[in-house]
Design a protein around this motif. Structure first.
Motif, short mmCIF file in Angstrom:
data_model
loop_
_atom_site.label_atom_id
_atom_site.label_comp_id
_atom_site.label_asym_id
_atom_site.label_seq_id
_atom_site.Cartn_x
_atom_site.Cartn_y
_atom_site.Cartn_z
N PHE A 1 -43.46 -53.67 -71.98
CA PHE A 1 -43.97 -52.50 -71.27
C PHE A 1 -42.81 -51.45 -71.67
CE2 PHE A 1 -47.95 -53.72 -69.32
CZ PHE A 1 -47.90 -55.08 -69.21
N CYS A 2 -43.28 -50.40 -71.77
CA CYS A 2 -42.46 -49.28 -71.96
C CYS A 2 -42.78 -48.46 -70.63
CB CYS A 2 -42.76 -48.37 -73.29
SG CYS A 2 -41.49 -46.97 -73.43
N ALA A 3 -41.44 -47.80 -69.95
CA ALA A 3 -41.82 -46.97 -68.86
C ALA A 3 -41.22 -45.64 -68.83
CB ALA A 3 -41.42 -47.78 -67.52
N VAL A 4 -41.66 -44.85 -68.21
CA VAL A 4 -41.04 -43.39 -68.27
C VAL A 4 -40.66 -43.34 -66.79
CG1 VAL A 4 -40.93 -41.14 -68.73
CG2 VAL A 4 -42.01 -42.85 -70.29
N GLY A 5 -39.56 -42.56 -66.36
CA GLY A 5 -39.19 -42.07 -65.09
C GLY A 5 -38.99 -40.61 -65.16
N ALA A 6 -39.47 -39.80 -64.26
CA ALA A 6 -39.05 -38.15 -64.51
C ALA A 6 -37.85 -37.92 -63.55
CB ALA A 6 -40.31 -37.66 -64.16
N PRO A 7 -36.92 -37.38 -64.30
CA PRO A 7 -35.81 -36.90 -63.12
C PRO A 7 -36.21 -35.50 -62.32
CG PRO A 7 -35.15 -37.20 -65.49
CD PRO A 7 -36.40 -37.41 -65.43
#
Lengths: 114, 115
Positions: A90-96
């Protein structure tokens, strides 16, 4: 809001072959990027992460990933796959700046042929 | 080693029952999360909490509620279980920003079947 796509639902490779799993994200700035692996019946384990700096990131189990801003991609690679790498990725993105809210891609299932 | 534990690995409940899923972490993390995982959909955030007694809705909160009375414990509640809530439920925890090391640590998951 950020989003993540993993174009390959299922990939099969032979043991010893190289591997690349694709991840594309949508976000207006540089996000935090992660790859997780899930073995059957298990929770998720972090392979590697990117926050800033060097765009080539080394992780555990011989994996690496490269952040390409121009392509909005964060592809995962391994030069030689082992049978134990069979799992879901799984690839995941978190938003600063908060960063703690992740959006996960749908996952890519990797099968390894002996 | 960070440990995130979930109260059950497998759970079978009947439609209409009230279901509690418990999650405990031992790393003093501020943030805790509940996801459900379904084939082809990846992980979807149900609720998260960034502090004791604080909670925020995720992407799919309908039919669920949460409770965080202590920092280390985060409970997911299905008020009246339905068959479409049959799924794998994953709990996670992390530090808050500005900690850069805010990766999420996951528990082993609870596979819930609602009959």
């Amino acid at each position: 809001a950020q989003s993540v796509t993993q174009p390959d639902i299922h990939i099969t490779v032979s043991e010893g072959a190289s591997l690349e799993l694709r991840c594309n994200y949508s976000y207006g700035a540089t996000p935090y990027l992660f790859w997780y692996v899930q073995s059957p019946g298990q929770g998720l384990q972090l392979l590697l992460k990117y926050f800033s700096g060097d765009t080539l990131v080394q992780g555990i189990k011989g994996f690496e990933a490269e952040f390409k801003r121009s392509q909005s991609s964060f592809n995962l690679r391994k030069p030689s796959v082992h049978w134990s790498d069979a799992a879901e990725y799984f690839c995941a993105v978190g938003a600063p700046p908060r960063g703690q809210n992740f959006v996960f891609g749908p996952g890519t299932r990797l099968s390894v042929l002996p | 080693d960070v440990k995130v534990t979930q109260s059950s690995r497998y759970l079978v409940k009947r439609t209409g029952e009230k279901v509690f899923l418990e999650c405990v972490q031992d790393m003093d993390h501020e943030n805790m999360f509940w996801y459900r995982q379904d084939p082809g959909l990846g992980l979807r955030l149900i609720y998260f909490s960034y502090d004791v007694k604080m909670k925020e809705k995720g992407d799919i909160p309908e039919g669920y509620s949460v409770s965080r009375e202590k920092k280390e414990r985060f409970s997911l509640i299905l008020e009246s279980a339905s068959t479409n809530q049959t799924s794998m439920y994953l709990c996670a925890s992390s530090f808050s920003p500005p900690a850069r090391d805010n990766e999420q640590f996951f528990g082993p998951g609870t596979r819930l079947t609602v009959l």
